[in-house]
Design a protein around this motif. Structure first.
Motif, short mmCIF file in Angstrom:
data_model
loop_
_atom_site.label_atom_id
_atom_site.label_comp_id
_atom_site.label_asym_id
_atom_site.label_seq_id
_atom_site.Cartn_x
_atom_site.Cartn_y
_atom_site.Cartn_z
N LYS A 6 -32.73 -2.79 -0.83
CA LYS A 6 -31.80 -1.92 -1.78
C LYS A 6 -31.58 -1.22 -0.49
N THR B 56 -27.37 -0.14 1.36
CA THR B 56 -27.30 1.16 1.52
C THR B 56 -26.95 1.72 2.49
N ARG C 94 -23.52 -1.14 3.47
CA ARG C 94 -22.18 -0.21 2.77
C ARG C 94 -22.28 0.56 3.26
N ASN C 95 -22.66 1.67 3.58
CA ASN C 95 -22.56 3.05 3.93
C ASN C 95 -22.37 2.61 6.08
#
Length: 76
Positions: free
Chosen positions: A44, A48, A51-52
């Motif tokens: 996860k 994250t 994605r950022n």
């Protein structure tokens, strides 16, 4: 050429280890944080981060991931 194929096959068969090997010599804090997350199976956290990072690059994570999956599936 055969060595490159073996490297690619290793990425497809064990992507986690391939990424760890590729990033292992990079001592930037960002990469070291990614390696720590990978070693701890913090998927996860890695997602994250990705994605950022892609958002900062003006790219979409879901689109990029689908393209990667399509590419890898083409070798099955």
């Amino acid at each position: 050429m055969n060595n490159q194929f073996n490297d690619f096959r290793n990425v497809v068969n064990n992507p986690k280890q391939a990424v760890l090997n590729a990033l292992g010599n990079n001592n930037t804090p960002m990469v070291q944080n990614l390696l720590k997350m990978a070693k701890n199976n913090d998927y996860k956290g890695i997602e994250t981060f990705a994605r950022n990072y892609l958002k900062e690059q003006g790219r979409d994570f879901d689109t990029e991931m689908q393209q990667l999956q399509d590419f890898l599936n083409s070798f099955k």
